[in-house]
Design a protein around this motif. Structure first.
Motif, mmCIF file in Angstrom:
data_model
loop_
_atom_site.group_PDB
_atom_site.id
_atom_site.type_symbol
_atom_site.label_atom_id
_atom_site.label_comp_id
_atom_site.label_asym_id
_atom_site.label_seq_id
_atom_site.Cartn_x
_atom_site.Cartn_y
_atom_site.Cartn_z
ATOM 1 N N ALA A 241 0.704 -1.267 0.150
ATOM 2 C CA ALA A 241 -0.183 -0.076 -0.098
ATOM 3 C C ALA A 241 0.727 1.268 0.043
ATOM 4 C CB ALA A 241 -0.978 -0.087 1.199
ATOM 5 N N TYR A 242 1.919 1.126 0.703
ATOM 6 C CA TYR A 242 2.948 2.358 0.784
ATOM 7 C C TYR A 242 3.408 3.013 -0.627
ATOM 8 C CZ TYR A 242 3.338 1.119 5.608
ATOM 9 O OH TYR A 242 3.265 1.043 7.063
ATOM 10 N N LEU A 243 3.094 1.984 -1.631
ATOM 11 C CA LEU A 243 3.929 2.369 -2.819
ATOM 12 C C LEU A 243 2.428 2.681 -4.014
ATOM 13 C CD1 LEU A 243 6.660 0.252 -4.411
ATOM 14 C CD2 LEU A 243 6.615 2.658 -3.841
ATOM 15 N N ILE A 245 -0.104 3.723 -2.900
ATOM 16 C CA ILE A 245 -0.933 5.200 -2.561
ATOM 17 C C ILE A 245 -0.232 6.247 -3.649
ATOM 18 C CG2 ILE A 245 0.870 5.949 -0.926
ATOM 19 C CD1 ILE A 245 -2.978 6.449 -0.770
ATOM 20 N N VAL A 246 0.965 5.885 -4.208
ATOM 21 C CA VAL A 246 1.437 7.023 -5.260
ATOM 22 C C VAL A 246 0.535 6.849 -6.373
ATOM 23 C CG1 VAL A 246 3.542 7.858 -6.229
ATOM 24 C CG2 VAL A 246 3.776 7.151 -4.040
ATOM 25 N N ARG A 297 10.015 -3.779 -13.098
ATOM 26 C CA ARG A 297 9.925 -3.592 -11.830
ATOM 27 C C ARG A 297 10.121 -2.129 -11.605
ATOM 28 N NH1 ARG A 297 16.041 -4.780 -10.000
ATOM 29 N NH2 ARG A 297 16.980 -4.770 -12.048
ATOM 30 N N TYR A 298 10.342 -1.097 -12.557
ATOM 31 C CA TYR A 298 10.330 0.292 -12.393
ATOM 32 C C TYR A 298 8.946 0.732 -12.687
ATOM 33 C CZ TYR A 298 15.403 -0.755 -12.482
ATOM 34 O OH TYR A 298 16.510 -1.456 -12.156
ATOM 35 N N LYS A 300 6.330 1.737 -11.380
ATOM 36 C CA LYS A 300 5.665 2.758 -10.665
ATOM 37 C C LYS A 300 6.306 4.167 -10.716
ATOM 38 C CE LYS A 300 2.760 0.308 -8.241
ATOM 39 N NZ LYS A 300 1.270 0.598 -8.443
ATOM 40 N N PHE A 301 7.395 4.135 -11.597
ATOM 41 C CA PHE A 301 7.954 5.423 -11.854
ATOM 42 C C PHE A 301 7.046 6.248 -12.832
ATOM 43 C CE2 PHE A 301 11.934 7.591 -11.399
ATOM 44 C CZ PHE A 301 12.701 6.902 -10.356
ATOM 45 N N SER A 303 3.959 6.749 -12.328
ATOM 46 C CA SER A 303 3.036 7.320 -11.554
ATOM 47 C C SER A 303 3.803 8.656 -11.343
ATOM 48 C CB SER A 303 2.601 6.406 -10.348
ATOM 49 O OG SER A 303 2.228 5.545 -10.751
ATOM 50 N N LEU A 304 5.112 8.743 -10.756
ATOM 51 C CA LEU A 304 5.797 9.770 -10.346
ATOM 52 C C LEU A 304 6.035 10.974 -11.568
ATOM 53 C CD1 LEU A 304 7.352 11.223 -8.111
ATOM 54 C CD2 LEU A 304 9.563 10.032 -9.103
ATOM 55 N N ALA B 159 5.338 11.072 -2.824
ATOM 56 C CA ALA B 159 5.453 10.405 -3.977
ATOM 57 C C ALA B 159 7.173 10.351 -4.352
ATOM 58 C CB ALA B 159 4.811 11.149 -5.093
ATOM 59 N N GLU B 162 9.047 7.978 -1.792
ATOM 60 C CA GLU B 162 8.826 6.388 -1.829
ATOM 61 C C GLU B 162 9.275 6.116 -3.336
ATOM 62 O OE1 GLU B 162 6.625 4.207 -0.025
ATOM 63 O OE2 GLU B 162 7.396 6.070 1.381
ATOM 64 N N MET B 163 9.123 6.726 -4.343
ATOM 65 C CA MET B 163 9.752 6.251 -5.775
ATOM 66 C C MET B 163 11.275 6.308 -5.789
ATOM 67 S SD MET B 163 7.304 5.451 -7.641
ATOM 68 C CE MET B 163 5.867 5.189 -6.813
ATOM 69 N N VAL B 167 12.089 2.611 -5.072
ATOM 70 C CA VAL B 167 12.101 2.227 -6.381
ATOM 71 C C VAL B 167 13.474 2.183 -7.137
ATOM 72 C CG1 VAL B 167 10.914 1.988 -8.599
ATOM 73 C CG2 VAL B 167 9.413 2.237 -6.722
ATOM 74 N N ARG B 292 9.521 5.089 5.077
ATOM 75 C CA ARG B 292 8.990 6.096 5.400
ATOM 76 C C ARG B 292 8.401 6.112 7.040
ATOM 77 N NH1 ARG B 292 2.573 6.120 3.790
ATOM 78 N NH2 ARG B 292 3.035 5.645 1.711
#
Lengths: 334, 405
Positions: A241-243, A245-246, A297-298, A300-301, A303-304, B159, B162-163, B167, B292
């Motif tokens: 969930a910590y990732l 949420i982004v 695996r990257y 989620k980047f 989203s950022l 964000a 975390e990233m 990551v 975090r």
């Protein structure tokens, strides 16, 4: 190697649908109570955990069978209900009293941030202490998930049933929510109290009730999405969930945090691109150079990147762009 | 009985938290920037000591002794991992390879320890790069949302943290070790460690003692610095920005500029705290350890408990939360084991570790919410800002009158 295959497309659609539901919930509570709910992803994980526990409890050793398919109806409803009640409790027991005491937006935000970590840790404890009947401990089990693979003859692919159901459910929910907001009395009252709470109050609308309902709706949408995601997991680590949420924030910011349709579109875009863009890059790279780069695996980047681009270019998000003007300009240039 | 080295280590760790909380208080307490990305800035300081300074050190050593990298290519244990790679390849990619890093760092440490100028250079590089990285990241991260409302700023900071940490740094192996541990340099001169080793009681490592001294110096400097900012005209501007940014804008101040400045300063202090943490407490750096929960959530709890926008208050909060956390970590496992054995569930070591962390996190979360509800100003409430004494003010007024007429 083709740039995209059909099962990746369906996976992307399922992830987009889940994220759209989550963004819708987050945006709903943001519009009504003005609190960015940092615990939203954890509430979705609550839905996932409820489904997993239920699946484990009634697991009958075979995938398929009447009992198993009823779970696809019972588990999401139960998860949505529990997650919705949790969100409602958060609002009534913690956020509303804090807000009444005059705590500002930063304080409320920190309260949801703290709740996120509290609920997440309680889930971790539950999952570690619950003896699972069939798959050992529910955390980090290496067994295949409970999902049922369905073969679709026309497209010639095997797809998890839950991934197939998720977009359909999301569409049905969107349509019914739209009807609810535009055709029912309470839906109109809800929109009124989002537009102008003072005026709505003066006209006799119970704004507190509207806010509470919006928290319940938001929580149950999250629980529903989490429940469908849980069908394919063999076990779950609440820390995801910590990732996650982004991504939810990325979708909501893309949607503008001010319109429910914007949130749906934003969530869909972020969810689909998170799955498809890495695969596309990988496949294009493979066709050009003939070697494989591992970039999934990257994912989620993305989203950022979306958050950064939206905030720099159009901080109001999709909802803030005046599409008619844009279209007119494009037509003129074209 | 608890031994002296452990007490000293806990003390150093507590001082690190105090520095982090003071930085957080500057950003969130005074300036109203809800920094939910503290973990990133602390980690970047740790990265400056581990991943970055090792590269700087190997370049320096290679300049002084041009055969060093050549030696790495032929001698075991390096030669299996390094092979015939080019110098650039070694410096960029191979240094963080666990097979190389594990042996390379102690060797570099002994070379650096032998020469005082080298160790001073490395130390300066570590501090300068931590400050520079912290400030740059603070600037870049907050730039996207600095003109928007605070909640957007909080989302963006969370964000990014975390990233980047969980990551980028945790998955890309060559930058900072990624999924593997990297060892940090201990840049202290050998002579200093040896002479300290004779003075110190047995069991206390000289590195720990020096780290503790550095932590004390940095904590005091940070306290003086933040106190001075808080009581300066700048501090009053920050509070005005926190309380009503619209009013401040109408007085002609640029909110975005002030926020960026504060973010740069606060982030570089947090990065220095990361440096001290690595030098004194935890020389093994791994991105996934900088969660975090530890570096954002617990500092926030310390700040809220102690009293937002009061430097002495947040220090008290940090001490209480830190000691409470340690006590729970000591007391929770036995209590939990008895409860579970009464029910009849068997307890393993892994479960105990989980229970420790979970109990602390839940209690800290409950503290945040309870303090917000019962006493939102914290243990030591914010004081009205200090202004100049009447006499000085009068003389200043006289001076201005004299100059204008």
């Amino acid at each position: 190697m083709p740039i995209l295959s059909i099962d990746f497309l369906i996976n992307g659609l399922a992830s987009g649908a889940a994220l759209a539901l989550l963004c819708l919930g987050l945006t709903l509570t943001y519009m009504t109570t003005r609190v960015p709910n940092f615990a939203h992803a954890t509430i979705a994980v609550v839905g996932a955990v409820v489904t997993l526990l239920l699946l484990d409890w009634v697991y009958i050793g075979l995938r398929g069978g009447a009992v198993y398919y009823t779970l696809y109806i019972v588990a999401p409803i139960l998860s949505a209900l529990i997650a919705g009640l949790l969100a409602l409790t958060i609002y009534i027991a913690i956020l509303r009293p804090l807000s009444k005491k005059g705590i500002g937006i930063i304080g409320l935000m920190i309260a949801t941030f703290a709740l996120d970590i509290i609920i997440n840790n309680i889930l971790t404890l539950i999952l570690h202490l619950t003896p699972s009947k069939y798959i050992g401990k529910l955390i980090g089990a290496s067994v295949k998930g409970y999902g049922v693979l369905v073969y679709i003859p026309i497209l010639d692919v095997n797809i998890y049933l839950s991934r197939l159901l998720l977009p359909i459910i999301a569409v049905i929910l969107t349509i019914s929510l739209h009807l609810y907001m535009t055709r029912t009395k309470f839906g109109i009252a809800m929109r009124a109290s989002i537009e102008n709470p003072q005026l709505a109050k003066a006209l006799g609308i119970n704004v507190d009730l509207v806010y509470a309902i919006s928290w319940f709706l938001s929580g149950s949408l999250a629980g529903l999405a989490g429940s469908f995601l849980a069908f394919e997991f063999p076990g779950i680590n609440p820390a995801i969930a910590y990732l996650y949420i982004v991504s939810i924030f990325a979708g909501s910011i893309l949607g503008g945090l001010s319109s429910m349709y914007g949130a749906l579109a934003g969530g869909l875009v972020v969810g689909v691109s998170e799955v498809l863009i890495p695969v596309m890059i990988q496949n294009i790279y493979y066709t050009i150079t003939g070697s494989i780069i591992d970039i999934i695996r990257y994912q989620k980047f993305i989203s950022l990147l979306i958050i950064i681009i939206v905030l720099l270019v159009a901080p109001q998000g999709l909802a803030g762009v005046s599409w008619r003007n844009l279209l007119a300009r494009v037509v003129r240039v074209g | 009985m608890v031994e002296l080295p452990i007490i000293l280590m806990e003390l150093a760790n507590m001082l690190v938290f105090i520095i982090v909380v003071l930085a957080l208080n500057l950003m969130a307490g005074y300036a109203g920037i809800p920094n939910l990305g503290m973990a990133l800035f602390v980690y970047i300081g740790a990265f400056a000591v581990a991943g970055l300074s090792v590269r700087f050190a190997i370049i320096l050593v290679n300049i002084l002794n041009p055969d060093f990298i050549e030696m790495m290519r032929v001698t075991p244990p390096y030669k299996y991992a390094v092979g015939e790679s080019s110098i650039l390849d070694i410096i960029l990619f191979k240094v963080t390879d666990p097979a190389v890093n594990r042996h390379l760092v102690p060797e570099l440490n002994s070379i650096i320890g032998d020469s005082i100028p080298l160790s001073i250079m490395i130390l300066t590089f570590i501090l300068a790069s931590a400050i520079a990285l912290g400030a740059t990241l603070g600037l870049i991260v907050s730039f996207t949302a600095v003109r928007l409302r605070e909640d957007y700023l909080a989302i963006v900071l969370l964000a990014f943290s975390e990233m980047l940490v969980q990551v980028f740094f945790a998955q890309v192996d060559w930058v900072a070790g990624g999924r593997y541990n990297t060892w940090a340099l201990t840049p202290w001169p050998q002579k200093l460690s040896q002479s300290l080793g004779n003075l110190l009681p047995s069991g206390v490592k000289p590195e720990l003692f020096i780290g503790l001294i550095v932590a004390i110096i940095l904590a005091i400097t940070t306290l003086i610095y933040t106190e001075r900012i808080a009581n300066s005209p700048m501090g009053r501007v920050l509070r005005a920005m926190r309380d009503d940014d619209l009013a401040l804008t109408s007085y002609g101040r640029d909110i975005a500029k002030i926020r960026l400045k504060v973010m740069m300063v606060g982030s570089s202090i947090a990065a220095l705290a990361g440096v001290v943490y690595v030098l004194s407490v935890q020389p093994v750096v791994k991105a996934t350890d900088y969660t975090r929960v530890t570096w954002t959530f617990i500092p926030w709890a310390m700040m809220i408990l102690g009293g937002i926008a009061n430097n002495w208050g947040v220090i008290i909060g940090a001490v209480i939360v830190y000691i409470g956390r340690k006590l729970i970590e000591i007391l929770a496992p036995p209590a939990f084991t008895t409860i579970l054995s009464l029910i009849g569930v068997e307890v393993t070591g892994a479960t105990i570790d989980i229970v420790k962390a979970v109990t602390v996190n839940i209690l800290v979360g409950v503290i945040i919410i309870l303090v917000l509800y019962l006493k939102p100003e914290g243990i030591v409430p914010e004081k009205p800002s200090k202004t100049l004494p009447r006499k000085t003010l009068n003389s200043l007024i006289e001076k201005f009158r004299g100059s204008s007429s």
